[in-house]
Design a protein around this motif. Structure first.
Motif, PDB file in Angstrom:
ATOM      1  N   ASN A   1      43.573  33.203  29.739  1.00  0.00           N
ATOM      2  CA  ASN A   1      44.714  32.383  29.332  1.00  0.00           C
ATOM      3  C   ASN A   1      45.600  31.962  30.502  1.00  0.00           C
ATOM      4  O   ASN A   1      46.731  31.533  30.299  1.00  0.00           O
ATOM      5  CB  ASN A   1      45.553  33.083  28.265  1.00  0.00           C
ATOM      6  CG  ASN A   1      46.416  32.107  27.473  1.00  0.00           C
ATOM      7  OD1 ASN A   1      46.133  30.907  27.435  1.00  0.00           O
ATOM      8  ND2 ASN A   1      47.468  32.606  26.855  1.00  0.00           N
ATOM      9  N   HIS A   2      45.101  32.082  31.721  1.00  0.00           N
ATOM     10  CA  HIS A   2      45.824  31.562  32.888  1.00  0.00           C
ATOM     11  C   HIS A   2      44.836  31.439  34.042  1.00  0.00           C
ATOM     12  O   HIS A   2      43.818  32.127  34.084  1.00  0.00           O
ATOM     13  CB  HIS A   2      47.005  32.460  33.273  1.00  0.00           C
ATOM     14  CG  HIS A   2      46.608  33.863  33.688  1.00  0.00           C
ATOM     15  ND1 HIS A   2      46.255  34.196  34.981  1.00  0.00           N
ATOM     16  CD2 HIS A   2      46.502  35.001  32.960  1.00  0.00           C
ATOM     17  CE1 HIS A   2      45.953  35.477  35.041  1.00  0.00           C
ATOM     18  NE2 HIS A   2      46.096  35.996  33.830  1.00  0.00           N
ATOM     19  N   PHE A   3      45.152  30.567  34.986  1.00  0.00           N
ATOM     20  CA  PHE A   3      44.326  30.452  36.174  1.00  0.00           C
ATOM     21  C   PHE A   3      44.537  31.681  37.066  1.00  0.00           C
ATOM     22  O   PHE A   3      45.610  32.288  37.057  1.00  0.00           O
ATOM     23  CB  PHE A   3      44.662  29.184  36.957  1.00  0.00           C
ATOM     24  CG  PHE A   3      44.085  27.935  36.354  1.00  0.00           C
ATOM     25  CD1 PHE A   3      42.707  27.756  36.267  1.00  0.00           C
ATOM     26  CD2 PHE A   3      44.909  26.930  35.872  1.00  0.00           C
ATOM     27  CE1 PHE A   3      42.165  26.605  35.722  1.00  0.00           C
ATOM     28  CE2 PHE A   3      44.388  25.774  35.324  1.00  0.00           C
ATOM     29  CZ  PHE A   3      43.003  25.605  35.247  1.00  0.00           C
ATOM     30  N   PRO A   4      43.530  32.048  37.853  1.00  0.00           N
ATOM     31  CA  PRO A   4      43.663  33.237  38.692  1.00  0.00           C
ATOM     32  C   PRO A   4      44.507  32.988  39.935  1.00  0.00           C
ATOM     33  O   PRO A   4      44.566  31.868  40.455  1.00  0.00           O
ATOM     34  CB  PRO A   4      42.216  33.535  39.093  1.00  0.00           C
ATOM     35  CG  PRO A   4      41.544  32.189  39.095  1.00  0.00           C
ATOM     36  CD  PRO A   4      42.178  31.438  37.951  1.00  0.00           C
ATOM     37  N   THR A   5      45.150  34.023  40.420  1.00  0.00           N
ATOM     38  CA  THR A   5      45.729  33.998  41.751  1.00  0.00           C
ATOM     39  C   THR A   5      44.582  34.025  42.764  1.00  0.00           C
ATOM     40  O   THR A   5      43.417  34.251  42.400  1.00  0.00           O
ATOM     41  CB  THR A   5      46.633  35.208  41.980  1.00  0.00           C
ATOM     42  OG1 THR A   5      45.817  36.399  41.929  1.00  0.00           O
ATOM     43  CG2 THR A   5      47.724  35.301  40.934  1.00  0.00           C
ATOM     44  N   ASN A   6      44.881  33.833  44.025  1.00  0.00           N
ATOM     45  CA  ASN A   6      43.829  33.882  45.045  1.00  0.00           C
ATOM     46  C   ASN A   6      43.129  35.236  45.050  1.00  0.00           C
ATOM     47  O   ASN A   6      41.892  35.312  45.161  1.00  0.00           O
ATOM     48  CB  ASN A   6      44.422  33.596  46.429  1.00  0.00           C
ATOM     49  CG  ASN A   6      44.838  32.141  46.589  1.00  0.00           C
ATOM     50  OD1 ASN A   6      44.346  31.266  45.885  1.00  0.00           O
ATOM     51  ND2 ASN A   6      45.745  31.894  47.517  1.00  0.00           N
ATOM     52  N   ALA A   7      43.897  36.297  44.912  1.00  0.00           N
ATOM     53  CA  ALA A   7      43.308  37.641  44.910  1.00  0.00           C
ATOM     54  C   ALA A   7      42.446  37.857  43.664  1.00  0.00           C
ATOM     55  O   ALA A   7      41.348  38.428  43.741  1.00  0.00           O
ATOM     56  CB  ALA A   7      44.406  38.698  44.992  1.00  0.00           C
ATOM     57  N   GLN A   8      42.939  37.402  42.521  1.00  0.00           N
ATOM     58  CA  GLN A   8      42.168  37.549  41.280  1.00  0.00           C
ATOM     59  C   GLN A   8      40.880  36.739  41.330  1.00  0.00           C
ATOM     60  O   GLN A   8      39.830  37.195  40.872  1.00  0.00           O
ATOM     61  CB  GLN A   8      43.027  37.115  40.095  1.00  0.00           C
ATOM     62  CG  GLN A   8      44.155  38.074  39.769  1.00  0.00           C
ATOM     63  CD  GLN A   8      45.139  37.492  38.767  1.00  0.00           C
ATOM     64  OE1 GLN A   8      45.304  36.272  38.653  1.00  0.00           O
ATOM     65  NE2 GLN A   8      45.833  38.376  38.046  1.00  0.00           N
ATOM     66  N   LEU A   9      40.953  35.540  41.915  1.00  0.00           N
ATOM     67  CA  LEU A   9      39.758  34.699  42.020  1.00  0.00           C
ATOM     68  C   LEU A   9      38.725  35.338  42.944  1.00  0.00           C
ATOM     69  O   LEU A   9      37.524  35.352  42.625  1.00  0.00           O
ATOM     70  CB  LEU A   9      40.134  33.312  42.526  1.00  0.00           C
ATOM     71  CG  LEU A   9      38.961  32.331  42.716  1.00  0.00           C
ATOM     72  CD1 LEU A   9      38.226  32.106  41.397  1.00  0.00           C
ATOM     73  CD2 LEU A   9      39.468  31.010  43.287  1.00  0.00           C
TER      74      LEU A   9
END
Length: 362
Positions: A52-60
């Motif tokens: 339900n949201h785009f990832p942060t750089n770390a999450q991606l």
């Protein structure tokens, strides 16, 4: 009142996607699908639909790492693939290999890690099977490539062109999710019984395999090949319309205006036309076809659908027509899994009724 095929019946509330056929809108979790297809990667949009949201750089970075780890076939996978008859179609192959993964670790409490495992392995299954059937050595996944580029690399055994990766990524993003279609509904019905994610996905594959749902856009490719050059387009299209034949790639059951997925793919293929003449042919044929449809079928609201530009992209990438539905499945599995997660969050078993119209006993 009976609605055959549940046509128009609302069966669930969803925050995953909006499909508005009258206005020509497609929304993914509050974001225009057209824009995500032009600006985001496969992994980013998958993350959006599942979280339900785009990832942060770390999450991606973490998400990409996990997907790359799950691309690799196990020895058991390779044994199963090697034992399947050559006559088995690709959709059945995918369904069979995935079904074998439904072990005790998969249960009704479906997780993102399970979704990653299923989504990541499907392109490898397709590429491995296609190459071995054609007498070629399988190509192992390469961690330097993202999900889409790696699929093209495994399939063809060479570094993919950037323009091809961009075009295929856009197509896959735009077909990830499309409301309560037949295969998505199948996945939700299975999940509503508290069955596992593998069962829900393999059931959805069974629905997708049917030609009324997952039919490949091969008819559009035939149309473009028969036209051959832009100079032939108008005469050929007029001939078809005067014979009363349908122009493949135009008109859609849901969209009564321009299919937003076709609109996005058109923009992308226009940008790539200099790189591949097939894209230029598709763009010019569409322009002429729309003009002629207004002339021959006024008021019918026949616009370009996603299959038209999907065909242009798949053909430009030299992807075999027998893989088209499987490639569609690579994409739509993301939407199936998102819907399973949503079904599980507020579950009630799906059990519509039927009206008996047979005879009564004497």
């Amino acid at each position: 009142m009976i609605k055959e095929g549940l046509d128009g019946i609302v069966t669930a509330q969803s925050t995953i996607s909006l499909v508005d056929g009258e206005k020509g809108l497609l929304v993914y979790r509050g974001h225009w699908a057209e824009e995500t297809a032009k600006t985001k990667t496969f992994e980013e949009v998958t993350y959006l639909l599942w979280n339900n949201h785009f990832p942060t750089n770390a999450q991606l970075t973490d998400f990409q790492k996990k997907m790359k780890q799950q691309r690799i076939l196990t020895p058991s996978d390779e044994t199963i693939l090697g034992s399947l008859p050559d006559s088995m179609d690709m959709m059945s192959v995918i369904r069979t290999v995935l079904s074998s993964k439904g072990n005790k670790h998969f249960n009704w409490s479906s997780t993102i890690e399970q979704g990653i495992k299923i989504t990541s392995i499907i392109p490898t299954i397709i590429a491995y099977r296609h190459r071995t059937l054609n007498g070629l050595d399988p190509v192992k996944p390469d961690p330097k490539y993202d999900h889409v580029a790696n699929y093209l690399y495994m399939l063809n055994g060479r570094e993919p062109k950037e323009s091809h990766v961009k075009a295929l990524t856009a197509y896959l993003v735009l077909t990830m999710e499309h409301g309560m279609n037949a295969s998505t509904f199948t996945a939700r019905v299975i999940s509503s019984t508290q069955s596992d994610l593998v069962s829900a996905v393999t059931g959805a594959i069974g629905a997708m395999k049917g030609p009324l749902h997952g039919g490949a856009p091969s008819g559009v490719i035939d149309l473009l090949q028969n036209i051959g050059t832009v100079e032939n387009a108008e005469n050929h299209l007029r001939h078809l319309l005067e014979k009363g034949e349908k122009l493949m790639g135009f008109g859609h059951r849901v969209y009564k205006t321009v299919d937003p997925r076709a609109r996005a793919l058109k923009e992308i293929t226009t940008d790539l036309a200099e790189d591949d003449p097939w894209f230029e042919l598709a763009n010019q044929v569409e322009r002429i076809a729309i003009k002629l449809l207004k002339e021959y079928k006024p008021g019918r609201k026949l616009h370009t659908n996603v299959e038209f530009y999907a065909a242009a992209i798949l053909k430009a990438l030299a992807l075999p027509t027998e893989l088209f539905t499987a490639i569609f499945t690579m994409s739509r599995v993301v939407g199936w899994i998102a819907n399973v997660f949503e079904q599980n969050d507020n579950n009630r078993i799906i059990r519509p009724s039927s009206l008996y119209i047979g005879p009564m006993p004497n």
